[in-house]
Motif scaffolding. Structure first.
Motif, short mmCIF file in Angstrom:
data_model
loop_
_atom_site.label_atom_id
_atom_site.label_comp_id
_atom_site.label_asym_id
_atom_site.label_seq_id
_atom_site.Cartn_x
_atom_site.Cartn_y
_atom_site.Cartn_z
N ALA A 156 0.80 -1.24 0.00
CA ALA A 156 0.00 0.00 0.00
C ALA A 156 0.83 1.28 0.00
CB ALA A 156 -0.93 0.00 1.21
N SER A 157 2.14 1.18 0.11
CA SER A 157 2.93 2.40 0.31
C SER A 157 3.22 3.16 -0.97
CB SER A 157 4.25 2.05 1.01
OG SER A 157 5.04 1.20 0.21
N GLY B 281 -1.42 0.25 -5.05
CA GLY B 281 -1.91 0.09 -3.68
C GLY B 281 -2.17 1.42 -3.00
N TYR B 282 -1.26 2.35 -3.19
CA TYR B 282 -1.37 3.69 -2.60
C TYR B 282 -2.62 4.42 -3.12
CZ TYR B 282 0.26 8.43 -1.35
OH TYR B 282 0.39 9.71 -0.84
N GLU B 283 -2.79 4.39 -4.43
CA GLU B 283 -3.93 5.09 -5.02
C GLU B 283 -5.24 4.39 -4.70
OE1 GLU B 283 -4.00 7.99 -6.33
OE2 GLU B 283 -1.84 8.33 -6.40
N ALA C 40 -10.77 5.31 0.56
CA ALA C 40 -11.06 6.28 1.61
C ALA C 40 -12.14 7.26 1.14
CB ALA C 40 -9.80 7.03 1.99
N GLU C 41 -12.09 7.64 -0.13
CA GLU C 41 -13.12 8.52 -0.68
C GLU C 41 -14.49 7.86 -0.63
OE1 GLU C 41 -11.78 9.43 -4.61
OE2 GLU C 41 -9.93 10.38 -3.91
N ARG D 67 -3.56 5.94 -10.46
CA ARG D 67 -4.94 6.32 -10.12
C ARG D 67 -5.94 5.67 -11.07
NH1 ARG D 67 -8.41 8.64 -6.17
NH2 ARG D 67 -10.37 8.94 -7.27
N GLU D 68 -5.61 5.65 -12.35
CA GLU D 68 -6.49 5.01 -13.32
C GLU D 68 -6.66 3.53 -13.00
OE1 GLU D 68 -5.94 7.52 -17.46
OE2 GLU D 68 -4.32 6.19 -16.83
#
Length: 249
Positions: A9-10, A14-16, A22-23, A212-213
């Motif tokens: 996730a870092s 995973g991060y995005e 969260a959104e 992000r995509e």
């Protein structure tokens, strides 16, 4: 409270994915080696969704004892979604590989994913709404030159997850298993695969997606009914579809 676990996730996908979930108001368990990056991501997520609970777990999943330790540490949580995203590649000819790196890659890409998947399936087989999502690659469906060993690990991920999805369906399980197959994605993947720094996708890759995509594609897969979410390596379109690999059952 229900949680989504994201390994690796870092950074990158995973991060995005963590930020996107969260959104959506999800509470998260974020897993990666780098504690500082996880802490920074946790702060960012809390600014996005103050009501989301965020648990961080700094651990190296290329060690078997850490894999079991991670799962056991989450035993008291209600985990609605488990995303096995942690993994890395190698861009060497087989005659030139660093065997230590290859051993770590196999342990992370295959062993850790299989153990965590098996433990989650054991506990959530009959839990309504539970989902397991494993991140494979287009390289899990076609062999890429100079990445034969990496592709072989992702062939395993694709076959294992598609087979699991079929097995769950045949046993009338409530749990669903899905596999995401990205193509080139603008992350640190290329740097680690090549043991370099500063790889520029815009200058070296004709087509690619942003992290992000890919996170948005991952969400589309989670929300849909299909087993496979895959990027077409020719035109880079994304589609949801049923299992691709043959199944004898």
């Amino acid at each position: 409270m229900k949680y989504t676990v994201i390994t690796g996730a870092s950074s990158g996908i995973g991060y995005e994915t963590a930020k996107l979930l969260a959104e959506k108001g999800k509470s998260l368990v974020l897993v990666a080696r780098r504690k500082e990056e996880l802490e920074s991501l946790r702060d960012e997520i809390k600014s996005i969704s103050p009501d989301s609970d965020v648990i961080i777990k700094s651990t190296d999943l290329s060690y078997s004892e850490n894999v079991y330790g991670l799962y056991e540490s989450l035993a008291d949580l209600d985990i609605e979604t488990w995303i096995n995203n942690a993994g890395f590649g190698d861009a060497d000819l087989i005659k030139d590989v660093d065997l230590g790196k290859i051993e770590n890659m196999i342990r992370l890409n295959i062993e850790a994913l299989t153990v965590l998947s098996s433990l989650y399936v054991r506990d959530y087989h009959d839990v309504e709404g539970a989902q397991l999502l494993n991140v494979s690659s287009v390289g899990g469906y076609r062999i890429v030159p100079n990445s034969v060993t990496y592709c072989a690990t992702k062939f395993f991920v694709s076959a294992y997850t598609e087979g699991l999805a079929q097995e769950l369906k045949q046993s009338d399980a409530k749990l669903r298993a899905k596999v995401l197959a990205p193509a080139a994605t603008e992350t640190s993947f290329a740097d680690r695969a090549r043991d370099t720094e500063g790889f520029d996708y815009s200058e070296n890759v004709a087509k690619y997606h942003t992290a992000r995509e890919m996170a948005e594609f991952l969400w589309e897969l989670l929300e849909g009914d299909e087993v496979v979410g895959i990027v077409d390596p020719e035109d880079y379109s994304f589609s949801l579809r049923g299992p691709i690999k043959p199944y004898a059952g």
